[in-house]
Design an enzyme around this catalytic site. Structure first.
Site, PDB file in Angstrom:
ATOM      1  N   CYS A 100       4.372  -0.110   9.726  1.00 11.76           N
ATOM      2  CA  CYS A 100       3.941   0.934   8.805  1.00 11.76           C
ATOM      3  C   CYS A 100       5.064   1.509   7.941  1.00 11.76           C
ATOM      4  CB  CYS A 100       3.234   2.051   9.564  1.00 11.76           C
ATOM      5  SG  CYS A 100       4.233   2.853  10.854  1.00 11.76           S
ATOM      6  N   HIS A 133       3.354   6.951  12.915  1.00 10.29           N
ATOM      7  CA  HIS A 133       2.804   6.241  11.766  1.00 10.29           C
ATOM      8  C   HIS A 133       3.445   6.757  10.472  1.00 10.29           C
ATOM      9  CE1 HIS A 133       0.072   3.579   9.830  1.00 10.29           C
ATOM     10  NE2 HIS A 133      -0.662   4.517   9.246  1.00 10.29           N
ATOM     11  N   ASP A 148      -2.840   4.779   2.462  1.00  8.41           N
ATOM     12  CA  ASP A 148      -2.195   4.128   3.606  1.00  8.41           C
ATOM     13  C   ASP A 148      -2.276   2.612   3.420  1.00  8.41           C
ATOM     14  OD1 ASP A 148      -1.460   3.036   6.048  1.00  8.41           O
ATOM     15  OD2 ASP A 148      -2.478   4.541   7.246  1.00  8.41           O
TER      16      ASP A 148
END
Length: 206
Positions: A100, A133, A148
């Site tokens: 991520c 994250h 995202d």
């Protein structure tokens, strides 16, 4: 427990889960173009090619988002060996893999090159509340919006052993009232909610 203020401050309905009014049909040509671009020699060159078909800020963000979601795969092996993972945009571009943080750093770098304000955000996507994250906020037409790239690109199987590209439109400029359900930033201001939600309340929303 319900939190009606989320919906009063940011009205939305099931036909529009975005934080900005957009017609996805108008992105058809741009999306197809971005997916076909195959430039790996430098981040700057990649952005330059993508922007040939993206005159507005919204289109620039869309082209960058679409390219990353279709060309960078989640590094499952790297997730288990973090000491071997690079978050540098150039390395992510060359390898075609990232966790991520790598997705979010690449998106931030590409936006910077394109002249778009972008923030790298970290926080929790689980009920544990531990920062695990990373994602982004991007400024378009004077307002911040959330996205995202990691979750937009695909998913990992239940055994967490294999990644599959599976584009998910939901995570592009997601409405803050929806985004908060799975993304709790360390800095509350990046919830982009007029009345911030506590971690305890976020659990009630999921």
């Amino acid at each position: 427990m319900t939190f009606p203020f989320l919906f009063l401050d940011y009205p939305w309905d099931k036909s529009n889960q975005k934080s900005i009014q957009i017609d996805l049909a108008k992105f058809k040509e741009l999306d197809a173009y971005a997916q076909k671009v195959n430039v790996r020699n430098s981040v700057k060159n990649l952005v330059s090619v993508l922007l040939q078909k993206a005159p507005s800020d919204l289109e620039k963000v869309r082209a960058i988002w679409m390219w990353i979601c279709h060309h960078i795969e989640y590094d499952v092996e790297g997730c288990y060996n973090l000491d071997k993972v690079s978050f540098k945009p150039a390395d992510v571009l060359q390898s075609g893999k990232a966790i991520c943080g790598g997705y979010a750093r690449l998106f931030q770098e590409m936006c910077s090159i394109a002249g778009i304000q972008c923030q790298y955000l970290i926080g929790s996507c689980s009920v544990k509340g531990k920062s695990d994250h990373a994602w982004n906020a991007v400024r378009i037409d004077g307002r911040w919006h959330l996205l995202d790239c990691t979750w937009g690109s695909g998913s990992v199987n239940t055994a967490f052993s294999k990644f599959t590209f599976r584009y998910d439109e939901f995570y592009f400029l997601t409405h803050p009232a929806l985004f908060i359900k799975k993304h709790f930033p360390e800095d509350p201001k990046w919830q982009l909610l007029k009345q911030t939600v506590t971690l305890e309340h976020q659990h009630d929303l999921t």
